[in-house]
Design a protein around this motif. Structure first.
Motif, PDB file in Angstrom:
ATOM      1  N   LEU A   1       0.840  -1.194   0.000  1.00 36.35           N
ATOM      2  CA  LEU A   1       0.000   0.000   0.000  1.00 36.35           C
ATOM      3  C   LEU A   1       0.875   1.245   0.000  1.00 36.35           C
ATOM      4  CD1 LEU A   1      -2.485  -1.075   2.839  1.00 36.35           C
ATOM      5  CD2 LEU A   1      -2.793  -1.368   0.376  1.00 36.35           C
ATOM      6  N   ASP A   2       0.388   2.293  -0.643  1.00 34.32           N
ATOM      7  CA  ASP A   2       1.101   3.571  -0.585  1.00 34.32           C
ATOM      8  C   ASP A   2       0.104   4.711  -0.676  1.00 34.32           C
ATOM      9  OD1 ASP A   2       0.796   4.454  -3.519  1.00 34.32           O
ATOM     10  OD2 ASP A   2       1.737   2.490  -3.736  1.00 34.32           O
ATOM     11  N   ARG A   3       0.534   5.874  -0.245  1.00 30.33           N
ATOM     12  CA  ARG A   3      -0.284   7.076  -0.375  1.00 30.33           C
ATOM     13  C   ARG A   3       0.607   8.306  -0.357  1.00 30.33           C
ATOM     14  NH1 ARG A   3      -3.393   6.585   5.307  1.00 30.33           N
ATOM     15  NH2 ARG A   3      -1.765   7.219   6.751  1.00 30.33           N
ATOM     16  N   ASP A   4       0.063   9.386  -0.901  1.00 32.78           N
ATOM     17  CA  ASP A   4       0.723  10.679  -0.913  1.00 32.78           C
ATOM     18  C   ASP A   4      -0.073  11.631  -0.033  1.00 32.78           C
ATOM     19  OD1 ASP A   4       2.281   9.459  -2.846  1.00 32.78           O
ATOM     20  OD2 ASP A   4       1.236  10.413  -4.508  1.00 32.78           O
ATOM     21  N   VAL A   5       0.648  12.504   0.663  1.00 32.54           N
ATOM     22  CA  VAL A   5       0.015  13.520   1.504  1.00 32.54           C
ATOM     23  C   VAL A   5       0.677  14.856   1.197  1.00 32.54           C
ATOM     24  CG1 VAL A   5      -0.638  14.202   3.833  1.00 32.54           C
ATOM     25  CG2 VAL A   5      -0.287  11.783   3.305  1.00 32.54           C
ATOM     26  N   ALA A   6      -0.107  15.807   0.741  1.00 35.76           N
ATOM     27  CA  ALA A   6       0.396  17.159   0.461  1.00 35.76           C
ATOM     28  C   ALA A   6      -0.270  18.126   1.422  1.00 35.76           C
ATOM     29  CB  ALA A   6       0.103  17.555  -0.979  1.00 35.76           C
ATOM     30  N   SER A   7       0.506  19.069   1.948  1.00 37.17           N
ATOM     31  CA  SER A   7      -0.071  20.016   2.903  1.00 37.17           C
ATOM     32  C   SER A   7       0.540  21.392   2.732  1.00 37.17           C
ATOM     33  CB  SER A   7       0.129  19.522   4.338  1.00 37.17           C
ATOM     34  OG  SER A   7       1.496  19.468   4.682  1.00 37.17           O
ATOM     35  N   VAL A   8      -0.230  22.395   3.142  1.00 39.08           N
ATOM     36  CA  VAL A   8       0.219  23.776   3.165  1.00 39.08           C
ATOM     37  C   VAL A   8      -0.293  24.397   4.453  1.00 39.08           C
ATOM     38  CG1 VAL A   8      -1.802  24.528   1.837  1.00 39.08           C
ATOM     39  CG2 VAL A   8       0.239  25.989   1.935  1.00 39.08           C
TER      40      VAL A   8
ATOM     41  N   TYR B   1      -3.945  22.866   5.644  1.00 41.24           N
ATOM     42  CA  TYR B   1      -4.751  22.016   4.764  1.00 41.24           C
ATOM     43  C   TYR B   1      -3.891  20.850   4.332  1.00 41.24           C
ATOM     44  CZ  TYR B   1      -7.301  20.222   0.748  1.00 41.24           C
ATOM     45  OH  TYR B   1      -7.955  19.402  -0.137  1.00 41.24           O
ATOM     46  N   GLU B   2      -4.403  19.621   4.549  1.00 44.18           N
ATOM     47  CA  GLU B   2      -3.713  18.410   4.135  1.00 44.18           C
ATOM     48  C   GLU B   2      -4.603  17.616   3.190  1.00 44.18           C
ATOM     49  OE1 GLU B   2      -0.639  16.635   7.258  1.00 44.18           O
ATOM     50  OE2 GLU B   2      -2.646  16.794   8.134  1.00 44.18           O
ATOM     51  N   HIS B   3      -4.005  17.088   2.142  1.00 44.21           N
ATOM     52  CA  HIS B   3      -4.766  16.278   1.195  1.00 44.21           C
ATOM     53  C   HIS B   3      -4.137  14.899   1.106  1.00 44.21           C
ATOM     54  CE1 HIS B   3      -6.194  14.599  -2.630  1.00 44.21           C
ATOM     55  NE2 HIS B   3      -7.301  15.292  -2.366  1.00 44.21           N
ATOM     56  N   TYR B   4      -4.935  13.876   1.427  1.00 44.56           N
ATOM     57  CA  TYR B   4      -4.501  12.479   1.359  1.00 44.56           C
ATOM     58  C   TYR B   4      -5.012  11.865   0.060  1.00 44.56           C
ATOM     59  CZ  TYR B   4      -3.378  12.680   6.345  1.00 44.56           C
ATOM     60  OH  TYR B   4      -2.839  13.004   7.564  1.00 44.56           O
ATOM     61  N   SER B   5      -4.144  11.114  -0.603  1.00 48.42           N
ATOM     62  CA  SER B   5      -4.560  10.488  -1.845  1.00 48.42           C
ATOM     63  C   SER B   5      -5.631   9.429  -1.620  1.00 48.42           C
ATOM     64  CB  SER B   5      -3.343   9.847  -2.538  1.00 48.42           C
ATOM     65  OG  SER B   5      -2.734   8.877  -1.696  1.00 48.42           O
ATOM     66  N   ASP B   6      -5.746   8.906  -0.381  1.00 45.05           N
ATOM     67  CA  ASP B   6      -6.745   7.876  -0.109  1.00 45.05           C
ATOM     68  C   ASP B   6      -7.912   8.360   0.745  1.00 45.05           C
ATOM     69  OD1 ASP B   6      -5.015   8.224   2.009  1.00 45.05           O
ATOM     70  OD2 ASP B   6      -4.808   6.097   2.486  1.00 45.05           O
ATOM     71  N   PHE B   7      -7.833   9.575   1.313  1.00 43.45           N
ATOM     72  CA  PHE B   7      -8.914  10.053   2.180  1.00 43.45           C
ATOM     73  C   PHE B   7      -9.457  11.429   1.782  1.00 43.45           C
ATOM     74  CE2 PHE B   7      -6.721   7.181   5.259  1.00 43.45           C
ATOM     75  CZ  PHE B   7      -7.762   6.304   5.441  1.00 43.45           C
ATOM     76  N   GLY B   8      -8.757  12.133   0.893  1.00 43.62           N
ATOM     77  CA  GLY B   8      -9.204  13.468   0.529  1.00 43.62           C
ATOM     78  C   GLY B   8      -8.613  14.533   1.430  1.00 43.62           C
ATOM     79  N   GLY B   9      -9.258  15.701   1.447  1.00 49.28           N
ATOM     80  CA  GLY B   9      -8.714  16.860   2.133  1.00 49.28           C
ATOM     81  C   GLY B   9      -9.208  16.999   3.558  1.00 49.28           C
ATOM     82  N   GLU B  10      -8.349  17.554   4.426  1.00 50.30           N
ATOM     83  CA  GLU B  10      -8.674  17.839   5.823  1.00 50.30           C
ATOM     84  C   GLU B  10      -8.102  19.199   6.197  1.00 50.30           C
ATOM     85  OE1 GLU B  10     -10.545  16.137   7.774  1.00 50.30           O
ATOM     86  OE2 GLU B  10     -10.688  14.173   6.793  1.00 50.30           O
ATOM     87  N   VAL B  11      -8.870  19.976   6.959  1.00 56.08           N
ATOM     88  CA  VAL B  11      -8.441  21.285   7.444  1.00 56.08           C
ATOM     89  C   VAL B  11      -8.290  21.221   8.959  1.00 56.08           C
ATOM     90  CG1 VAL B  11      -9.007  23.732   7.652  1.00 56.08           C
ATOM     91  CG2 VAL B  11      -9.552  22.500   5.548  1.00 56.08           C
TER      92      VAL B  11
ATOM     93  N   LEU C   1     -17.920 -10.081   6.639  1.00 53.85           N
ATOM     94  CA  LEU C   1     -18.417  -9.945   8.010  1.00 53.85           C
ATOM     95  C   LEU C   1     -18.779  -8.501   8.364  1.00 53.85           C
ATOM     96  CD1 LEU C   1     -15.915 -12.354   9.807  1.00 53.85           C
ATOM     97  CD2 LEU C   1     -18.296 -12.815   9.188  1.00 53.85           C
ATOM     98  N   GLY C   2     -18.703  -7.594   7.383  1.00 51.37           N
ATOM     99  CA  GLY C   2     -19.155  -6.225   7.608  1.00 51.37           C
ATOM    100  C   GLY C   2     -18.080  -5.183   7.728  1.00 51.37           C
ATOM    101  N   ALA C   3     -16.811  -5.530   7.495  1.00 54.83           N
ATOM    102  CA  ALA C   3     -15.748  -4.533   7.547  1.00 54.83           C
ATOM    103  C   ALA C   3     -15.935  -3.507   6.429  1.00 54.83           C
ATOM    104  CB  ALA C   3     -14.381  -5.198   7.428  1.00 54.83           C
ATOM    105  N   THR C   4     -15.613  -2.252   6.726  1.00 53.48           N
ATOM    106  CA  THR C   4     -15.726  -1.159   5.753  1.00 53.48           C
ATOM    107  C   THR C   4     -14.425  -0.364   5.722  1.00 53.48           C
ATOM    108  OG1 THR C   4     -16.659   0.330   7.426  1.00 53.48           O
ATOM    109  CG2 THR C   4     -18.220  -0.957   6.104  1.00 53.48           C
ATOM    110  N   ASP C   5     -14.281   0.482   4.719  1.00 53.89           N
ATOM    111  CA  ASP C   5     -13.108   1.349   4.647  1.00 53.89           C
ATOM    112  C   ASP C   5     -13.029   2.220   5.898  1.00 53.89           C
ATOM    113  OD1 ASP C   5     -12.518   0.317   2.181  1.00 53.89           O
ATOM    114  OD2 ASP C   5     -13.419   1.976   1.064  1.00 53.89           O
ATOM    115  N   LEU C   6     -11.797   2.438   6.383  1.00 53.64           N
ATOM    116  CA  LEU C   6     -11.593   3.266   7.563  1.00 53.64           C
ATOM    117  C   LEU C   6     -11.631   4.742   7.200  1.00 53.64           C
ATOM    118  CD1 LEU C   6      -8.682   1.264   9.249  1.00 53.64           C
ATOM    119  CD2 LEU C   6     -11.129   1.157   9.768  1.00 53.64           C
ATOM    120  N   SER C   7     -12.045   5.573   8.159  1.00 51.21           N
ATOM    121  CA  SER C   7     -12.095   7.025   7.989  1.00 51.21           C
ATOM    122  C   SER C   7     -11.125   7.686   8.967  1.00 51.21           C
ATOM    123  CB  SER C   7     -13.514   7.549   8.262  1.00 51.21           C
ATOM    124  OG  SER C   7     -14.443   6.959   7.379  1.00 51.21           O
ATOM    125  N   PRO C   8     -10.660   8.900   8.662  1.00 51.02           N
ATOM    126  CA  PRO C   8      -9.770   9.598   9.601  1.00 51.02           C
ATOM    127  C   PRO C   8     -10.469   9.922  10.917  1.00 51.02           C
ATOM    128  CG  PRO C   8      -9.645  10.577   7.407  1.00 51.02           C
ATOM    129  CD  PRO C   8     -10.819   9.642   7.396  1.00 51.02           C
TER     130      PRO C   8
END
Length: 815
Positions: free
Chosen positions: A462-469, A489-499, A562-569
């Motif tokens: 697994l890999d991901r990129d995180v860009a922030s300003v 502001y941080e943007h995760y390639s797998d989770f989207g943006g967070e402020v 068994l009901g597992a879902t994608d994790l969220s921040p």
């Protein structure tokens, strides 16, 4: 997210403890050799201002220097143990029979999860471990920073920011930030050797035991380059022998065959510290590039080989072949841990602007092995040594930061902004084929005992990129008001943006008294390890019998079914309010109250056990013998409330300086919401609970809610004498063995006494002798539902540990 309210009163024990702490001296700001408290030490953590001191900080900060760390009495010179001795809000239990936690110890700040604290080295983000600590209690399901991969001898000082700081430093800074600043001395160096051992009266067996011998050797040397440059390098070697605090085996009723009963009354299990061997190397350098620029680089290299304990397998049992182990066997887990961190950059001035550009790479690689094990399904010809998996985590960052000071009369404003780009990669590799093979003996368990290997189908990449300003402003409005404000502001390639954002302020009503407070929004994204890690191990069922269990990634088809879902921040909101007071040159005190609301906390589910589950996994996925499963989920919303008090009192005495210090912390976590059990799971196991009593216990009261320490330190030109009394608060253990069997126990608070005397022998030599837990205290004995038929008499949760008194000596040559 709404601002949390403090209108609900703090619990009565908290109110009483605050009053007691204000009546007694306590401290986290320690003393220099001359006895002067470092309240005027300029800090670099938590603010962009260049002239803030510990007392002037808008958020609580502890500062520990190299002498504090050396005199902490840390077992085997471990950084984690030193921080536990010195910081009441820091908790790093020494766990046993706990899977990966036997090899990588996870640390907490303010009672939160280990991955909710951000660690920096020289102000740069440190990478986390590649190993998920699945078998532990504290830190269960986390990928923590491995504090013990950072050599103690490399450290100049540590600044601990006890507040959320995600807007200033990025994700994970929920509980706080620990900034480890490396030695930057020029010419000269030091060589230090230490030796220690545990010596204890062990009540469960009536023995006097001496074990756990530790030996370490550290050397460092430096040279100056002109007026501003330096090169500092060092090496460490450490060797730790195991301790064993297992009790006398009563033999479980279902294992009481004549052959097995011959082992009754023996110490068949192992409980205590595992063996470890460490080699560390480090460097720190700065070289001037003309008059306006400086090149800098630093790095650490760490190799550690460790052993961990596992449950004993009796001779007459389906997991054993008498031809191989006629007296039964106890598998030993082996960890091979390689950890590397390297940073290089340039600091420069361009007009009135300061510019810092850097490249940062960290890597942790962990190989899990077993010895004295067997894959019973392969028969007597099975190997007894296995590699069960490889794990690797890589993190690479590029940063550009710029800042400038603006002056308007008496008002000073430091503006800073910057960008960061981070790349993370997580990989796992399969174990030996024999570690996971299903052999011809179908009535025997498959896979290596004490942890089946990863199969090729379990491998993750697994890999991901995180860009922030970000942008921040640190201001001083005259001598009374100071503020810090930041937005990121941080943007995760797998989770989207967070402020994220933070606002903190301090106002000095008079020179001797000031109020401070902060509000911040912080984020922690699930680690790649929590998304992709899988493992096979052993656990107990409701009858107390060992069963095969699997931790599944959320991407595993079984977990999805068994009901597992994608994790969220995780989303966190921090609020704090406190005061500081300095009365003359002799006394100072601070008190800070805090509240941390965290939504969507990532945690492991309960271990779900059922015959119906085993049959379902076998029929639907062709995986026989899986008796228990768990997976990660956004399990709960929590609220943590607490307080921390710090004070110092100093006085000239007998030709030297006396410093009385003490600290106190309180943190209580309550659960506000729990995730519902998925319908897919209840369709297979109707009475299943996804997040039940055991995992709630992990988040709420498995760690001590309170911890306090009082110490006295006297020194003159030749002697340094130190005594420290620590009170470790009570803890609670809850198990869920299935079938409605949920035993629990509260372990009472314990007092610990440490002491050290150090003498200077001439200008270059010093000699020290000391002890930790000199009164040889243990946690309460576990009850009959938990101590597993006498084998595991002490739980690992209490901060007092489970190895008894530890004595050490240390000699140092400085040149």
């Amino acid at each position: 997210m709404p601002v949390p309210s403090f209108r609900r009163p703090f619990p009565a024990p908290l109110t009483m403890a605050i009053a007691c702490c204000l009546a007694l001296p306590a401290a986290a700001q320690t003393a220099d050799a001359d006895g002067a408290t470092r309240l005027d030490a300029v800090i670099v953590t938590g603010t962009r201002a260049s002239d803030r001191t510990v007392l002037e900080s808008t958020s609580p900060i502890d500062v520990l220097d190299t002498e504090d760390l050396r005199r902490a009495g840390a077992v085997n010179g471990e950084l984690g143990s030193a921080l536990q001795a010195l910081l009441p809000s820091f908790n790093i239990p020494r766990q046993s029979n706990s899977g990966g936690a036997d090899h990588v110890r996870a640390a907490q700040l303010r009672g939160l999860s280990p991955d909710q604290v951000l660690v920096l080295v020289n102000g740069k983000r440190r990478h986390v471990s590649s190993l998920v600590t699945t078998g532990s209690k504290v830190g269960r399901g986390n990928t923590p920073v491995d504090f013990n991969a950072i050599p103690l001898s490399a450290i100049k000082r540590i600044e601990v920011l006890r507040d959320g700081a995600g807007a200033q430093y990025g994700a994970d800074a929920v509980a706080g930030v620990i900034n480890i600043i490396l030695d930057d001395g020029g010419d000269g160096g030091a060589i230090e050797a230490a030796y220690g051992a545990h010596h204890t009266k062990f009540e469960p067996t009536g023995q006097r035991i001496t074990d756990g011998q530790s030996a370490s050797l550290a050397a460092k040397v430096g040279t100056a380059f002109g007026d501003d440059g330096f090169l500092r390098v060092g090496l460490e070697y450490k060797d730790l022998s195991p301790t064993n605090r297992a009790g006398l085996d009563q033999i479980p009723p279902w294992d009481q065959t004549p052959r097995n009963l011959e082992l009754q009354g023996r110490r068949n299990y192992h409980a205590g510290n595992g063996a470890a061997r460490d080699i560390n190397g480090w460097l720190n350098t700065e070289i001037a590039l003309g008059d306006t620029a400086t090149f800098y680089a630093f790095g650490t290299w760490h190799q550690r080989d460790t052993e961990g304990a596992n449950y004993f397998r009796y001779p007459d049992g389906e997991a054993n072949w008498l031809e191989v182990y006629p007296d039964g066997f106890r598998p030993v887990s082996i960890g091979e841990n390689l950890d590397i961190g390297a940073v290089a950059g340039v600091r420069a001035q361009w007009g009135d602007w300061d510019i810092d550009t850097s490249l940062n790479h960290g890597r942790n690689a962990f190989t899990f092995r077993l010895r004295d094990s067997i894959n019973a399904s392969l028969g007597p010809a099975s190997p007894t040594r296995f590699k069960t998996g490889d794990y690797a985590f890589d993190q690479t960052l590029a940063n550009v930061d710029i800042s400038r000071l603006f002056a308007q009369g008496d008002n000073l404003h430091t503006f800073a902004t910057g960008i960061e780009y981070r790349v993370e990669n997580y990989e796992t590799g399969a174990g030996d084929p024999a570690s996971y093979a299903a052999g011809p003996y179908l009535d025997r368990p498959t896979g290596s005992q004490a942890g089946g290997g990863l199969t090729p189908q379990d491998e993750a990449d697994l890999d991901r990129d995180v860009a922030s300003v970000y942008a921040s402003v640190s201001s001083s409005f005259g001598e009374k008001l100071s503020t810090d404000a930041a937005l990121r502001y941080e943007h995760y390639s797998d989770f989207g943006g967070e402020v994220t954002g933070k606002l903190a302020a301090r106002y000095a009503f008079v020179p001797a008294f000031a109020l401070r407070g902060a509000l911040s929004k912080n984020v922690r994204a699930p680690s790649l390890g929590q998304i992709g890690f899988e493992s096979t191990g052993t656990g107990y069922n409701s009858a107390g019998q060992l069963i095969q269990s699997r931790l599944l990634s959320v991407n595993n088809p079984i977990a999805r079914a068994l009901g597992a879902t994608d994790l969220s921040p995780e989303q966190a909101f921090n609020a704090s309010l406190g005061f500081t007071s300095q009365l003359g040159e002799r006394f100072d005190v601070s008190l800070d109250l805090f509240q941390i609301d965290i939504d969507d906390r990532v945690a492991l589910s309960e271990a779900i056990t059922s015959d119906a589950l085993t049959a379902y996994i076998d029929s639907e996925f062709g995986a026989p013998g899986v008796e228990s499963v768990s997976f990660f989920t956004n399990a709960a919303d929590t609220r943590t409330r607490g307080a921390e008090a710090v004070a110092n009192w100093r006085h000239p005495l007998a030709g030297g300086q006396l410093l009385l210090t003490g600290t106190w912390s309180y943190a209580e976590t309550e659960i506000k919401r729990v995730v519902a059990t998925p319908a897919q799971l209840t369709a297979v196991v109707p009475d299943a609970v996804l997040f039940g009593v055991e995992e709630r216990n992990t988040l709420t009261d498995a760690a001590p809610r309170t911890r306090s320490a009082f110490s006295a330190n006297w020194n003159d030109d030749r002697w340094n004498l130190l005594a420290r009394v620590t009170r470790h608060g009570s803890t609670k253990r809850v198990f869920n063995f299935g079938g409605g069997f949920e035993p629990e126990q509260v372990y009472g608070a314990k007092w610990q006494l440490d002491a050290e005397a150090e003498v200077r022998l001439g200008e270059k030599w010093t000699l020290a002798i000391g002890g930790v837990n000199l009164t040889d205290e243990y946690a309460d004995l576990s009850n009959a539902d938990i101590f597993y038929f006498g084998n595991l008499p002490y739980d690992v949760l209490s901060g007092i540990g489970s190895s008894g008194a530890y004595y050490y000596t240390r000699v140092r040559y400085a040149f």
